[in-house]
Every structure is written in C-alpha cells, then in structure tokens.
Design a protein around this motif. Structure first.
Motif, PDB file in Angstrom:
ATOM      1  N   GLY A  41      -2.542 -21.790  11.634  1.00  0.00           N
ATOM      2  CA  GLY A  41      -1.236 -21.287  12.080  1.00  0.00           C
ATOM      3  C   GLY A  41      -0.257 -22.439  12.252  1.00  0.00           C
ATOM      4  O   GLY A  41       0.953 -22.298  12.013  1.00  0.00           O
TER       5      GLY A  41
ATOM      6  N   MET B 148      -3.618 -13.472   9.634  1.00  0.00           N
ATOM      7  CA  MET B 148      -2.568 -14.132   8.845  1.00  0.00           C
ATOM      8  C   MET B 148      -2.708 -13.701   7.387  1.00  0.00           C
ATOM      9  O   MET B 148      -3.683 -13.051   7.013  1.00  0.00           O
ATOM     10  CB  MET B 148      -2.720 -15.654   8.954  1.00  0.00           C
TER      11      MET B 148
ATOM     12  N   ASN C 273       3.208 -23.289   9.804  1.00  0.00           N
ATOM     13  CA  ASN C 273       4.499 -23.318  10.517  1.00  0.00           C
ATOM     14  C   ASN C 273       5.095 -24.715  10.609  1.00  0.00           C
ATOM     15  O   ASN C 273       6.102 -24.912  11.298  1.00  0.00           O
ATOM     16  CB  ASN C 273       4.325 -22.763  11.938  1.00  0.00           C
TER      17      ASN C 273
ATOM     18  N   GLN D 135      -1.859 -25.659  19.923  1.00  0.00           N
ATOM     19  CA  GLN D 135      -1.995 -24.204  20.039  1.00  0.00           C
ATOM     20  C   GLN D 135      -3.327 -23.887  20.708  1.00  0.00           C
ATOM     21  O   GLN D 135      -4.343 -24.523  20.418  1.00  0.00           O
ATOM     22  CB  GLN D 135      -1.957 -23.547  18.658  1.00  0.00           C
TER      23      GLN D 135
ATOM     24  N   LEU E 219       2.790 -23.876  19.851  1.00  0.00           N
ATOM     25  CA  LEU E 219       2.947 -22.665  19.033  1.00  0.00           C
ATOM     26  C   LEU E 219       1.989 -21.600  19.547  1.00  0.00           C
ATOM     27  O   LEU E 219       0.991 -21.923  20.187  1.00  0.00           O
ATOM     28  CB  LEU E 219       2.550 -22.948  17.576  1.00  0.00           C
ATOM     29  N   ASP E 220       2.301 -20.356  19.249  1.00  0.00           N
ATOM     30  CA  ASP E 220       1.357 -19.273  19.531  1.00  0.00           C
ATOM     31  C   ASP E 220       1.403 -18.324  18.330  1.00  0.00           C
ATOM     32  O   ASP E 220       2.313 -17.513  18.223  1.00  0.00           O
ATOM     33  CB  ASP E 220       1.765 -18.566  20.832  1.00  0.00           C
ATOM     34  N   CYS E 221       0.464 -18.487  17.420  1.00  0.00           N
ATOM     35  CA  CYS E 221       0.506 -17.755  16.135  1.00  0.00           C
ATOM     36  C   CYS E 221      -0.416 -16.527  16.179  1.00  0.00           C
ATOM     37  O   CYS E 221      -1.249 -16.394  17.071  1.00  0.00           O
ATOM     38  CB  CYS E 221       0.045 -18.661  15.001  1.00  0.00           C
ATOM     39  N   THR E 222      -0.299 -15.707  15.161  1.00  0.00           N
ATOM     40  CA  THR E 222      -1.092 -14.473  15.129  1.00  0.00           C
ATOM     41  C   THR E 222      -2.546 -14.759  14.741  1.00  0.00           C
ATOM     42  O   THR E 222      -2.848 -15.767  14.099  1.00  0.00           O
ATOM     43  CB  THR E 222      -0.518 -13.472  14.113  1.00  0.00           C
TER      44      THR E 222
ATOM     45  N   THR F 188      -7.580 -21.915  15.046  1.00  0.00           N
ATOM     46  CA  THR F 188      -6.144 -21.749  15.292  1.00  0.00           C
ATOM     47  C   THR F 188      -5.318 -22.713  14.437  1.00  0.00           C
ATOM     48  O   THR F 188      -4.112 -22.550  14.284  1.00  0.00           O
ATOM     49  CB  THR F 188      -5.805 -21.991  16.789  1.00  0.00           C
TER      50      THR F 188
END
Ligand code: GAP
Length: 545
Positions: A219, A79, A223, A241, A73-76, A216
């Motif tokens: 995130g 959040m 998800n 991530q 995953l690559d999250c913001t 991280t």
C-alpha cells in the motif's frame, strides 16, 4: 517460564481469547480481551509515536545520518490484484506443504523433521513436528511402537544421524508421517500460496478475484507518488503504516506467534542508493534499541544478519530482530521484526512490471512470447531532487514488525513469579506482569481501604481525576491484599489506597508494583505523581525486568 501458565493467565485475565471460542475456536485466529486490547494498543501507539510523530527529535538523538521526515498512511486490505502480481506475491509467496493420506493432516514441508532409524532389517524415517530434545524423545517413542518393541528393546534401534529436516528426504515411501501409523502416507510437497483469495462485487469468476493483503508494505509503494505530490517530503523520508495482514499459514502455532490474521507495523524508508549502508545500520540499531527501551531483556533479544540464501526474492541484505520465546527450544530465537534492504525492487516493479534477478541486475520478467509476464502501472515512480536536479528511483530500507509478535514478546517478558507480603506482613507467592509502564494496560488502580467512612467517595474522586489522563481502575471489593494481587497480574504499575489517614491529612499511599515500596502523597497530587512516575519509568528502559 512455563508457556502454559502464561496462556492460562492470558485467558483468565482477559489478555487473549481464542477466536470464536464458543464454537470450538478457529485455528490461527485470536481475539484480544479487555486487558489485551489496551496492551496491544499501547505497543502500537508507542511505535507510531516514536517512529512517526516524535521521530524528529528522537531520531537525531539516536544517531540518524541526517535529518529526515516521516509520514503515515492507512491503506485498504484489498487492493488491485495487479499489485500482488508485480510485487511477486502472486507467483512466489508460497510455502511447500505435504498432506498425510492417513491422518488427513497437512504440514509445512520445512517444519517437519525426523530421524532415520534401522531395525528388523528395515530403515525408516520417523517424522515429527517437534525439534530439539522433545523431537528426539518423540521419535524414539514412535520408533519403538512402529517396530513393535518394548522400552527394554531400545538398544535394537540403530539411529542413523541426528534430527534432520524432511526437506532432505527424497524417498517418501520410507517416511512415517508425524501422526501416521503406516509408512509412505505423506504426499509429495506441493506449492501452496499463502494469500487469502476473495471475490469483489457480483463477479464470482476469476474476473472478480482479489486477495487480502499479506503485508501492509505494498500500500505504501503504490501510494509513493501520491505522498510525494500531496506533501512536501524530500528524500530521505519514510512512510509508515500499521494494520491487518492475512496469511493462510499452513501450520499456525505457538499462540499468536504464527497467526492467519495479524497486524504489522511497517516503515518503507526511501533514500538515495549512495546513502544506503548508513541508513540500513541506523534502522537496524534503532529498531533493536526500541524493544530494549520497552523492556525486552538484552539476553533474550538479538540482532541476526541473514545468510545470502535466506534473503527474500527482492532483498540485498536483511537483519532480523529475534526474541528467545519460551515456547522455543533453549537457544532458539523467533523473529520479531525484519529490517530489509529492498533496493528499488518494489517501485520499479510497480512502474515496469514484475522484476526478476538476472545476474546482478533486476529485469522485467517475460513470458514465452517475450511480453512482460505481469505488466506494471506504467506510472513514473522516480524522484527528482530539486536541489541537485538528479532523477533516480529511491532505494528502500524496510523495518517490518509484527504488532502481535511484539505484544507476545512483551507478555512473555513481563510474566514473573515472586513473593510479596500480605496484609499481615507474611510473604506470599504472586504472579506479576512487569510491563514497562508505557505499555501497561492499566496505569494505576485506586482503592478505598474499606467501604465506609467516606473512603469510597474520596477514592472515586481521585479515580475520576486520573481517568482524564490515564486508563485507571477503581476497585473496592475484597481485602486490599487481594486487590493488589489482581492488579499485579494485570501488570498495573501503581496502586493508590485511600485509608483512615486520608480522612485526616488528605494523603494517600502509592504502591510500586515491582519494588513493593509504599509512600504517601497528597490526594490532590495523584495525577502529577503518576505522570512523574510513568515518565521516570519510561526513562529507565529495563525497569521491572
Ligand atoms: N513486508 C515485509 C514482510 O511482510 P515478513 O518477515 O514476512 O516481512 C514482517 O513479516 C513481520 O510480520 C514479521 O517479522 C512478524 O513480526 C510479522 N508476521 C509475519 N507473519 C506473521 C504471522 N503469520 N503471524 C504473526 N505475525 C507475523
């Protein structure tokens, strides 16, 4: 190893620079230079390859209890603020700090230590930020100064016990702060949340308040359902991530070890609660082995199980992988990675609301009116096993590593001073960065022996061919011995030289950075040779160490 020498090499050769250096720098922030960016990228790519893409074959070979899947995953970075309320970071992610009214300096309460000393009828606590021998020496010097003694009066100081943490001191009026001249200038410890706060959109009040992520991991948890619904993964499986995290550390220090902006490489591995012990052991051992395989030396790397009181608010068991960084006192280790059993804390918190421990159980925390203190999403984050029809909330094993700390450990491990012969065969001292070939910033350098007789053209052709596969470097300036030295400092494992003989039989010399062995190969075979050497190097874990 002398840390100052490594720090100066890092700047001189472009591994690491202080952020915003031309404006005096910003404490706790670092930039990676041209060599550093390649090194760190190689560390992250090795992690992503071994843990995510290549895991199937590798993990079974490495003793996984059963086949499993991995995805990424690559999250913001920013959040929804509720994420941090339910994760516990909003209420609990803080350190205690003390301020000095005299020096205007701020310290982490648990990072200050000191010694009680008595003289002239007065007993005071001399505080320092140093531990071990350095702390003892500093407290002695400051005690002499405080009581207005000379060196010869040292026997008049009566010490009451060894260096102890400031957290053991109740009466701050008798404390001499680490950089103070007068007693009692430290304030009482105050909580300090480590999350950076910002404001989203045009709303400048608390309505728009948000935080830069301090890890991280969250995130991944929020998800979890998206990953289940969009892929065909089944428990047990892991989500990985890597990316930036931010913590407003009170006292960033030790080069990049404790920074305010850093990168993490985290895995949340979801499994059935019954299989937890096997998976916990698998990840602990696997992650430890990963560092060994990339060249960290066994004696400087250790696996340490946490004591109960050290465990995070969510964890039932944690082990740290630690490295004996050279800036630490002898015998001390610094954390590279934590492998934590987080139970079902995170998924349940994001479903039900912030959880707290009540005896052996986790229950939703209530406010004074009996309502949930921080409401969860209300979404169902449980898992149904379609083979057994069992529904449960998966438990989590979290191997959480720092990309910058790993890179720093590889830099420390690689730094070597030894001797190599110069052009005339005379032994000369050299500094060589003995990186594992897989993470070395430059894989090979190509030199023409001299800038004439067609040698530069032949060397450039080899360089261009190699460049299709590797990060390589071309250099035709200065004596060849000097060029070797420059590549040794950059940690380049192989140097290829085009010389007079190349023009006759189309062979070149290859030189090994660590053994200094030289041999000839066909110029057209350079790419095959470097590929073979890197593969061999990768199968020899502690090569060059
Ligand atoms: N999700 C769990 C978690 O974040 P952590 O022990 O706080 O756990 C994991 O952080 C890793 O992140 C650490 O082992 C370390 O390698 C890295 N890390 C944490 N704080 C850091 C900092 N201020 N500077 C550099 N790396 C840091």
């Amino acid at each position: 190893m002398d840390m100052d020498k490594l720090v100066s090499l890092c700047k001189r050769r472009g591994f690491l620079f202080q952020s915003s250096e031309i404006y005096g720098g910003l404490n706790g922030f670092w930039d990676y230079g041209p060599l550093g960016v390649e090194l760190k990228r190689n560390v992250k790519e090795a992690w992503w390859h071994d843990m995510v893409r290549g895991h199937d074959d590798l993990a079974l070979l490495e003793g996984a209890p059963e086949p499993f899947e991995m995805t990424g995953l690559d999250c913001t970075i920013i959040m929804h603020p509720q994420v941090w309320k339910c994760s516990g970071h909003y209420d609990l992610f803080h350190d205690y700090m003390v301020d000095c009214r005299e020096s205007k300096k701020r310290y982490r309460h648990d990072q200050v230590c000191g010694r009680w000393v008595e003289a002239k009828g007065q007993t005071v606590f001399i505080a320092t930020q140093q531990g071990g021998e350095e702390g003892l020496a500093e407290t002695q010097q400051r005690a002499l100064k405080f009581f207005n003694f000379r060196g010869k009066d040292i026997d008049q100081l009566q010490w009451h016990g060894p260096l102890v943490s400031l957290t053991t001191v109740k009466d701050f009026s008798r404390v001499l702060g680490p950089e103070a001249k007068e007693l009692g200038t430290l304030t009482e410890p105050r909580e300090f949340n480590l999350m950076f706060k910002t404001y989203v959109g045009a709303l400048s009040g608390e309505e728009g308040a948000a935080f830069l992520r301090p890890e991280t991991a969250q995130g991944i948890f929020v998800n979890f359902k998206n990953v289940l619904d969009s892929t065909r993964v089944r428990v047990p499986f892991g989500i990985a991530q890597m990316g930036k995290s931010f913590r407003n550390e009170i006292t960033p220090r030790n080069f990049t070890f404790r920074s305010r902006e850093f990168e993490q490489m985290e895995i949340e591995f979801f499994c059935h609660p019954k299989s937890l012990p096997d998976w916990y052991k698998f990840w602990r051992d696997r992650r430890y082995q990963w560092y060994l395989n990339l060249g960290l030396e066994g004696e400087r790397l250790r696996l340490r199980d946490h004591d109960r009181e050290e465990l995070s608010h969510y964890s039932c068991g944690t082990a740290d992988i630690e490295y004996a960084f050279p800036f630490l006192p002898p015998g001390e280790f610094g954390e590279l990675e934590g492998i934590a059993h987080r139970g079902d804390f995170d998924l349940r918190s994001h479903m039900e609301g912030k959880l707290v421990r009540q005896g052996d159980r986790l229950v939703v925390e209530l406010d004074s009116e009996g309502k949930p203190r921080h409401r969860g999403s209300g979404k169902d984050l449980s898992y149904r096993d379609d083979l057994t029809d069992e529904r449960f909330t998966p438990h989590v094993i979290e191997p959480s590593a720092g990309a910058d700390r790993a890179t720093l450990a590889f830099l420390c491990q690689a730094y070597t001073e030894d001797e190599a012969p110069d052009e005339n065969g005379k032994m000369q001292s050299r500094v060589v960065m003995k990186f594992h070939p897989r993470i070395a910033p430059i894989k090979a350098a190509v030199f023409p022996l001299v800038k004439k007789d067609g040698m530069p053209e032949a060397a450039q052709k080899i360089y261009r061919d190699l460049k299709k596969c590797f990060n390589v470097f071309y250099d035709e300036k200065g004596a060849v011995g000097r060029r070797y030295r420059r590549q040794d400092e950059a940690g380049t494992p192989y140097c290829i030289t085009v010389d007079g003989q190349t023009m006759q039989d189309q062979t070149v010399t290859v030189r090994d950075r660590d053994t200094l062995r030289q041999w000839r190969v066909k110029a057209d075979d350079c790419t095959t040779e470097i590929t073979r050497l890197i593969e061999v190097g990768c199968q020899t874990p502690t090569r060059g160490v």
